[in-house]
Design a protein around this motif. Structure first.
Motif, short mmCIF file in Angstrom:
data_model
loop_
_atom_site.label_atom_id
_atom_site.label_comp_id
_atom_site.label_asym_id
_atom_site.label_seq_id
_atom_site.Cartn_x
_atom_site.Cartn_y
_atom_site.Cartn_z
N ARG A 13 0.86 -1.19 0.00
CA ARG A 13 0.00 0.00 0.00
C ARG A 13 0.89 1.23 0.00
NH1 ARG A 13 -4.84 1.21 4.41
NH2 ARG A 13 -5.40 3.30 3.67
N ALA A 21 -3.66 9.43 -8.66
CA ALA A 21 -4.96 8.86 -8.31
C ALA A 21 -5.95 9.03 -9.45
CB ALA A 21 -5.50 9.51 -7.04
N LEU A 24 -5.17 6.73 -12.37
CA LEU A 24 -5.57 5.35 -12.10
C LEU A 24 -7.09 5.19 -12.16
CD1 LEU A 24 -3.19 4.57 -9.10
CD2 LEU A 24 -3.16 3.42 -11.32
N GLU A 25 -7.81 6.21 -11.72
CA GLU A 25 -9.27 6.19 -11.76
C GLU A 25 -9.77 7.52 -12.34
OE1 GLU A 25 -12.43 5.75 -12.43
OE2 GLU A 25 -12.00 3.93 -11.29
N THR A 39 -4.12 6.73 -1.10
CA THR A 39 -3.26 5.57 -0.99
C THR A 39 -3.73 4.56 -2.03
OG1 THR A 39 -4.65 4.45 0.66
CG2 THR A 39 -2.90 5.92 1.48
N TYR A 40 -2.81 3.72 -2.48
CA TYR A 40 -3.13 2.76 -3.53
C TYR A 40 -2.56 1.40 -3.18
CZ TYR A 40 -3.34 0.56 -8.16
OH TYR A 40 -3.59 -0.28 -9.20
N THR A 41 -3.40 0.38 -3.29
CA THR A 41 -2.99 -1.00 -3.06
C THR A 41 -3.26 -1.78 -4.33
OG1 THR A 41 -3.69 -0.74 -0.75
CG2 THR A 41 -3.19 -2.97 -1.50
N SER A 42 -2.22 -2.04 -5.09
CA SER A 42 -2.38 -2.62 -6.42
C SER A 42 -2.97 -4.03 -6.39
CB SER A 42 -1.04 -2.63 -7.16
OG SER A 42 -0.09 -3.42 -6.45
N VAL A 151 -12.15 1.36 -10.39
CA VAL A 151 -11.27 0.94 -9.30
C VAL A 151 -12.06 0.98 -7.99
CG1 VAL A 151 -9.19 1.52 -7.99
CG2 VAL A 151 -9.21 1.79 -10.48
#
Length: 289
Positions: A13, A21, A24-25, A39-42, A151
């Motif tokens: 994360r 962000a 990604l979205e 925060t991003y959790t792939s 996402v």
């Protein structure tokens, strides 16, 4: 910070800026100016729990499992004078039928919040409390499907989680302590819709909302109770070998993470029943390591 703690435990994360962000979205672009960061959790995943359980039940049926639906569990019947607590049968009442009794080698209680009233007559005190959660499912705007997120998102400020399910968007959150009451509180329902409209005003059809509520089986530690049932107060990792049931097992109290922990918990309880210790280190209830 929660993110740093998760990183210490090996979770991928990461803190990301607003531009990352939104890339990604893209559905976040219209509100990017209101965001500070993310925060991003792939490797995080989401899905349709209802569909998963239906498909799983079909697979189990093919393997010879019998399911009894619309059936009340009346009581667990025990040997009162046995030196070691033992459940010899279970009494059930299918809808519109008389009560029936079945015996088995082992019994597993996996009833979430409803594990408590079933075990209380046996003097098993489970620290599980029903926390009512809500969800709203909306149709995605067919004219602008890109304005609804693909996402999975968590709105930390309002404690809402959002998952795209094809042409629908499901949003879940809130916690209401109101016993075993299952009535929909429309004030809470409308609050969810108002927030979604603020974030994705053109991405969903707001008046298509289908509301649902369910009881999360919360424990004080937010850790599930997995292992052998025993008399008295049950706690995470507790043992009471002098009064531990030899064939009654617990797999309950998973809080908000029932589906997340479902398969791992099932594997663990299966191994424990076979007198094997799971590889994952865990303070199982009623198990003397």
């Amino acid at each position: 910070a929660p993110t740093e703690r998760m990183q210490e435990l090996g979770c991928e994360r990461h803190f990301i800026d607003v531009n990352t962000a939104a890339s990604l979205e893209p559905a976040l672009y219209p509100i990017a100016h209101k965001l500070i960061g993310a925060t991003y959790t792939s490797r995080d995943e989401s899905g349709n729990a209802h569909l998963f359980t239906q498909r799983l039940a079909a697979k189990c049926k093919q393997a010879g499992v019998s399911f009894l639906y619309d059936t009340d569990i009346v009581a667990l019947n025990t040997d009162a004078h046995s030196q070691c607590p033992h459940v010899h049968s279970i009494t059930i009442r299918p809808a519109g039928q008389n009560a029936q009794t079945f015996s088995a080698d082992s019994f597993v209680i996996a009833l979430g919040s409803y594990s408590v009233p079933l075990t209380k007559p046996l003097n098993i005190d489970l620290p599980i409390f029903p926390a009512k959660g809500y969800s709203a499912t909306y149709r995605v705007n067919p004219r602008a499907p890109h304005l609804a997120p693909f996402v999975s998102l968590i709105d930390d400020e309002y404690k809402l989680v959002m998952s795209r399910l094809g042409d629908k968007l499901r949003v879940a959150g809130t916690a209401e302590f109101n016993g075993y009451n299952m009535d929909l509180n429309m004030t809470r329902c409308k609050a969810i819709t108002e927030r979604v409209q603020q974030i994705f005003p053109k991405g969903i059809i707001a008046n298509s909302a289908k509301y649902w509520t369910g009881l999360r089986p919360m424990t004080p530690s937010n850790v599930p109770l997995i292992g052998r049932a025993h008399l008295g107060q049950v706690r995470h990792g507790s043992q009471n070998s002098a009064a531990t049931f030899d064939n009654l097992w617990l797999n309950t109290g998973h809080g908000t993470l029932g589906w997340t922990h479902a398969c791992g918990s099932a594997k663990a309880i299966s191994l424990l029943i076979q007198n094997e210790m799971p590889k994952v280190q865990f303070d199982f209830v009623g198990i003397d390591k």
